[in-house]
Motif scaffolding. Sequence first.
Motif, PDB file in Angstrom:
ATOM      1  N   ARG A  48       0.829  -1.210   0.000  1.00  0.00           N
ATOM      2  CA  ARG A  48       0.000   0.000   0.000  1.00  0.00           C
ATOM      3  C   ARG A  48       0.857   1.252   0.000  1.00  0.00           C
ATOM      4  O   ARG A  48       0.537   2.256  -0.661  1.00  0.00           O
ATOM      5  CB  ARG A  48      -0.909  -0.005   1.233  1.00  0.00           C
ATOM      6  CG  ARG A  48      -1.918   1.137   1.273  1.00  0.00           C
ATOM      7  CD  ARG A  48      -2.664   1.179   2.582  1.00  0.00           C
ATOM      8  NE  ARG A  48      -1.789   1.545   3.691  1.00  0.00           N
ATOM      9  CZ  ARG A  48      -1.420   2.791   3.967  1.00  0.00           C
ATOM     10  NH1 ARG A  48      -1.854   3.802   3.227  1.00  0.00           N
ATOM     11  NH2 ARG A  48      -0.623   3.048   4.993  1.00  0.00           N
ATOM     12  N   ILE A  49       1.975   1.204   0.690  1.00  0.00           N
ATOM     13  CA  ILE A  49       2.849   2.375   0.814  1.00  0.00           C
ATOM     14  C   ILE A  49       3.745   2.551  -0.411  1.00  0.00           C
ATOM     15  O   ILE A  49       3.941   3.673  -0.893  1.00  0.00           O
ATOM     16  CB  ILE A  49       3.709   2.264   2.090  1.00  0.00           C
ATOM     17  CG1 ILE A  49       2.823   2.320   3.339  1.00  0.00           C
ATOM     18  CG2 ILE A  49       4.772   3.362   2.145  1.00  0.00           C
ATOM     19  CD1 ILE A  49       3.558   2.020   4.626  1.00  0.00           C
ATOM     20  N   THR A  50       4.270   1.437  -0.927  1.00  0.00           N
ATOM     21  CA  THR A  50       5.326   1.524  -1.947  1.00  0.00           C
ATOM     22  C   THR A  50       4.925   1.079  -3.344  1.00  0.00           C
ATOM     23  O   THR A  50       5.662   1.333  -4.304  1.00  0.00           O
ATOM     24  CB  THR A  50       6.527   0.666  -1.520  1.00  0.00           C
ATOM     25  OG1 THR A  50       6.127  -0.724  -1.519  1.00  0.00           O
ATOM     26  CG2 THR A  50       7.032   1.058  -0.143  1.00  0.00           C
ATOM     27  N   ASP A  51       3.802   0.357  -3.492  1.00  0.00           N
ATOM     28  CA  ASP A  51       3.391  -0.240  -4.761  1.00  0.00           C
ATOM     29  C   ASP A  51       4.249  -1.432  -5.165  1.00  0.00           C
ATOM     30  O   ASP A  51       4.207  -1.859  -6.322  1.00  0.00           O
ATOM     31  CB  ASP A  51       3.390   0.784  -5.918  1.00  0.00           C
ATOM     32  CG  ASP A  51       2.235   1.755  -5.811  1.00  0.00           C
ATOM     33  OD1 ASP A  51       1.203   1.373  -5.234  1.00  0.00           O
ATOM     34  OD2 ASP A  51       2.366   2.890  -6.295  1.00  0.00           O
ATOM     35  N   VAL A  52       5.038  -1.980  -4.249  1.00  0.00           N
ATOM     36  CA  VAL A  52       5.763  -3.223  -4.519  1.00  0.00           C
ATOM     37  C   VAL A  52       4.803  -4.383  -4.197  1.00  0.00           C
ATOM     38  O   VAL A  52       4.397  -4.524  -3.045  1.00  0.00           O
ATOM     39  CB  VAL A  52       7.042  -3.350  -3.666  1.00  0.00           C
ATOM     40  CG1 VAL A  52       7.719  -4.694  -3.929  1.00  0.00           C
ATOM     41  CG2 VAL A  52       7.999  -2.208  -3.957  1.00  0.00           C
ATOM     42  N   PRO A  53       4.402  -5.203  -5.177  1.00  0.00           N
ATOM     43  CA  PRO A  53       3.416  -6.256  -4.922  1.00  0.00           C
ATOM     44  C   PRO A  53       3.848  -7.195  -3.797  1.00  0.00           C
ATOM     45  O   PRO A  53       5.009  -7.602  -3.722  1.00  0.00           O
ATOM     46  CB  PRO A  53       3.344  -7.001  -6.262  1.00  0.00           C
ATOM     47  CG  PRO A  53       3.793  -6.003  -7.275  1.00  0.00           C
ATOM     48  CD  PRO A  53       4.826  -5.165  -6.591  1.00  0.00           C
ATOM     49  N   ALA A  54       2.911  -7.543  -2.946  1.00  0.00           N
ATOM     50  CA  ALA A  54       3.216  -8.398  -1.794  1.00  0.00           C
ATOM     51  C   ALA A  54       3.834  -9.715  -2.225  1.00  0.00           C
ATOM     52  O   ALA A  54       4.756 -10.220  -1.574  1.00  0.00           O
ATOM     53  CB  ALA A  54       1.946  -8.641  -0.974  1.00  0.00           C
ATOM     54  N   SER A 159     -15.835  -1.222 -10.894  1.00  0.00           N
ATOM     55  CA  SER A 159     -15.801   0.143 -10.368  1.00  0.00           C
ATOM     56  C   SER A 159     -16.406   0.274  -8.984  1.00  0.00           C
ATOM     57  O   SER A 159     -16.094   1.225  -8.257  1.00  0.00           O
ATOM     58  CB  SER A 159     -16.517   1.087 -11.336  1.00  0.00           C
ATOM     59  OG  SER A 159     -17.873   0.685 -11.500  1.00  0.00           O
ATOM     60  N   PHE A 160     -17.267  -0.680  -8.572  1.00  0.00           N
ATOM     61  CA  PHE A 160     -17.946  -0.535  -7.288  1.00  0.00           C
ATOM     62  C   PHE A 160     -17.164  -1.155  -6.129  1.00  0.00           C
ATOM     63  O   PHE A 160     -17.582  -1.066  -4.982  1.00  0.00           O
ATOM     64  CB  PHE A 160     -19.343  -1.166  -7.351  1.00  0.00           C
ATOM     65  CG  PHE A 160     -19.356  -2.622  -7.725  1.00  0.00           C
ATOM     66  CD1 PHE A 160     -19.181  -3.606  -6.757  1.00  0.00           C
ATOM     67  CD2 PHE A 160     -19.529  -2.997  -9.046  1.00  0.00           C
ATOM     68  CE1 PHE A 160     -19.199  -4.945  -7.107  1.00  0.00           C
ATOM     69  CE2 PHE A 160     -19.534  -4.331  -9.399  1.00  0.00           C
ATOM     70  CZ  PHE A 160     -19.374  -5.301  -8.437  1.00  0.00           C
ATOM     71  N   LEU A 161     -16.010  -1.772  -6.429  1.00  0.00           N
ATOM     72  CA  LEU A 161     -15.194  -2.365  -5.370  1.00  0.00           C
ATOM     73  C   LEU A 161     -14.045  -1.417  -5.003  1.00  0.00           C
ATOM     74  O   LEU A 161     -13.578  -0.649  -5.844  1.00  0.00           O
ATOM     75  CB  LEU A 161     -14.627  -3.711  -5.816  1.00  0.00           C
ATOM     76  CG  LEU A 161     -15.649  -4.826  -6.017  1.00  0.00           C
ATOM     77  CD1 LEU A 161     -14.960  -6.101  -6.471  1.00  0.00           C
ATOM     78  CD2 LEU A 161     -16.435  -5.085  -4.741  1.00  0.00           C
ATOM     79  N   PRO A 162     -13.576  -1.459  -3.755  1.00  0.00           N
ATOM     80  CA  PRO A 162     -12.479  -0.573  -3.345  1.00  0.00           C
ATOM     81  C   PRO A 162     -11.160  -0.974  -4.006  1.00  0.00           C
ATOM     82  O   PRO A 162     -11.005  -2.094  -4.491  1.00  0.00           O
ATOM     83  CB  PRO A 162     -12.421  -0.771  -1.820  1.00  0.00           C
ATOM     84  CG  PRO A 162     -12.990  -2.135  -1.599  1.00  0.00           C
ATOM     85  CD  PRO A 162     -14.056  -2.307  -2.643  1.00  0.00           C
ATOM     86  N   GLN A 163     -10.213  -0.042  -4.023  1.00  0.00           N
ATOM     87  CA  GLN A 163      -8.870  -0.260  -4.569  1.00  0.00           C
ATOM     88  C   GLN A 163      -8.928  -0.805  -5.998  1.00  0.00           C
ATOM     89  O   GLN A 163      -8.196  -1.722  -6.375  1.00  0.00           O
ATOM     90  CB  GLN A 163      -8.067  -1.211  -3.685  1.00  0.00           C
ATOM     91  CG  GLN A 163      -7.734  -0.632  -2.307  1.00  0.00           C
ATOM     92  CD  GLN A 163      -6.855  -1.567  -1.505  1.00  0.00           C
ATOM     93  OE1 GLN A 163      -7.321  -2.560  -0.968  1.00  0.00           O
ATOM     94  NE2 GLN A 163      -5.584  -1.257  -1.424  1.00  0.00           N
ATOM     95  N   LYS A 164      -9.803  -0.207  -6.806  1.00  0.00           N
ATOM     96  CA  LYS A 164      -9.932  -0.682  -8.180  1.00  0.00           C
ATOM     97  C   LYS A 164      -8.647  -0.435  -8.985  1.00  0.00           C
ATOM     98  O   LYS A 164      -8.394  -1.122  -9.978  1.00  0.00           O
ATOM     99  CB  LYS A 164     -11.125  -0.003  -8.863  1.00  0.00           C
ATOM    100  CG  LYS A 164     -11.029   1.514  -8.958  1.00  0.00           C
ATOM    101  CD  LYS A 164     -12.276   2.089  -9.597  1.00  0.00           C
ATOM    102  CE  LYS A 164     -12.202   3.618  -9.673  1.00  0.00           C
ATOM    103  NZ  LYS A 164     -13.431   4.196 -10.282  1.00  0.00           N
ATOM    104  N   GLU A 165      -7.822   0.544  -8.544  1.00  0.00           N
ATOM    105  CA  GLU A 165      -6.564   0.810  -9.230  1.00  0.00           C
ATOM    106  C   GLU A 165      -5.657  -0.405  -9.154  1.00  0.00           C
ATOM    107  O   GLU A 165      -4.947  -0.743 -10.111  1.00  0.00           O
ATOM    108  CB  GLU A 165      -5.859   2.028  -8.637  1.00  0.00           C
ATOM    109  CG  GLU A 165      -6.608   3.342  -8.818  1.00  0.00           C
ATOM    110  CD  GLU A 165      -7.717   3.535  -7.794  1.00  0.00           C
ATOM    111  OE1 GLU A 165      -7.823   2.703  -6.865  1.00  0.00           O
ATOM    112  OE2 GLU A 165      -8.479   4.517  -7.926  1.00  0.00           O
ATOM    113  N   ARG A 166      -5.643  -1.077  -7.989  1.00  0.00           N
ATOM    114  CA  ARG A 166      -4.815  -2.275  -7.824  1.00  0.00           C
ATOM    115  C   ARG A 166      -5.304  -3.396  -8.739  1.00  0.00           C
ATOM    116  O   ARG A 166      -4.496  -4.107  -9.363  1.00  0.00           O
ATOM    117  CB  ARG A 166      -4.855  -2.714  -6.349  1.00  0.00           C
ATOM    118  CG  ARG A 166      -4.203  -4.060  -6.063  1.00  0.00           C
ATOM    119  CD  ARG A 166      -2.715  -4.035  -6.317  1.00  0.00           C
ATOM    120  NE  ARG A 166      -2.087  -5.253  -5.865  1.00  0.00           N
ATOM    121  CZ  ARG A 166      -1.197  -5.950  -6.551  1.00  0.00           C
ATOM    122  NH1 ARG A 166      -0.807  -5.531  -7.744  1.00  0.00           N
ATOM    123  NH2 ARG A 166      -0.666  -7.047  -6.065  1.00  0.00           N
ATOM    124  N   SER A 167      -6.622  -3.565  -8.845  1.00  0.00           N
ATOM    125  CA  SER A 167      -7.170  -4.577  -9.751  1.00  0.00           C
ATOM    126  C   SER A 167      -6.767  -4.285 -11.187  1.00  0.00           C
ATOM    127  O   SER A 167      -6.394  -5.193 -11.941  1.00  0.00           O
ATOM    128  CB  SER A 167      -8.695  -4.615  -9.637  1.00  0.00           C
ATOM    129  OG  SER A 167      -9.100  -5.094  -8.378  1.00  0.00           O
TER     130      SER A 167
END
Length: 321
Positions: A48-54, A159-167
């Motif tokens: 969440r902080i860095t955009d490095v995938p878990a 679009s109706f789910l949170p964190q759609k940018e990550r998806s």
Amino acid sequence: MEGDTLALQIAYKGGALEGVPEAVSANEFIVRIAANESVLSLKQEIERITDVPAETQKLIMPKLFLRSAHDQQRLRDVLPADVLRAYSGGAPGTAKKPKITLIGTRINLAFKIAETKSENVERTYINEFKPSAAARSRETLEEQRADKEYCFEKIEPLSFLPQKERSLEILQRLAAEPGIRAIMRKHKFRVGLLTELDPATNTSMTSKCLGLNTNHGQKIELRLRTDSYDGWRDYKTIRSTLCHELAHNVHGDHDRAFHDLWNTLEREADRLNVFHADSGHRLTSQEFYQPPESDSRDGETARAQMAQAAEKRRLQEREGQ
């Protein structure tokens, strides 16, 4: 110790970070997390902080290299005692602390997305290094033209789910893989819409749908999120699901021909990903899935779930006709 908050100071080896909360320096930052949280929760907070995938993070500290096998363990159970002592209490402090190093590539360095006038997504790749002339020549003009014909016409999250940018980033990463692009060209696959599948409407007491292919490629939906919406599913399994659904562009039933094509698509995609990585022609800096010679137990479970759920759907559709 169980209720303590850890203020972990982490050094990122991938370069300077911008806009990171609680930055200590250009590439160091603080992550606050309870000691009884899991290693996976820590990785997700770092993502969440860095955009490095878990799933691609490597966390290294004295006497410990946190691997995926540690993901479900609690931090207080797995971190060395000196690390817990140094970082407990929720305050960074000034004393010298054990070093925690993060290695991984940020997703937003891999590619950028530009929308065409027709609202289709056009992938524009950003290389972290310049490929050699020999590597560039391997992608012929014919391949570039075929990429436009055999492609995912639109890529959209829910679009109706949170964190759609990550998806969206996960879907774009799949579509950008050299191996996926190659099998799209070779088998002349064209998909109208690549999107995510909502877990809530595709889970029952007896089955879990991992993917859907509507009308032989009109739309492909992939299950990206965990059932409780608090995280993201393993990238390897999502990629295997995509190959599964692409095989349904040709075969509707789960017969031998379908399974042979599914396995072929995974092998071909893997071979092309390795080829591009070895040649210096990496279109992104992500660590792409490379399936082993024999599937792992987790892989077999996922494949069985996909086959069972899809077969149940098709039987239900036939009964409703």
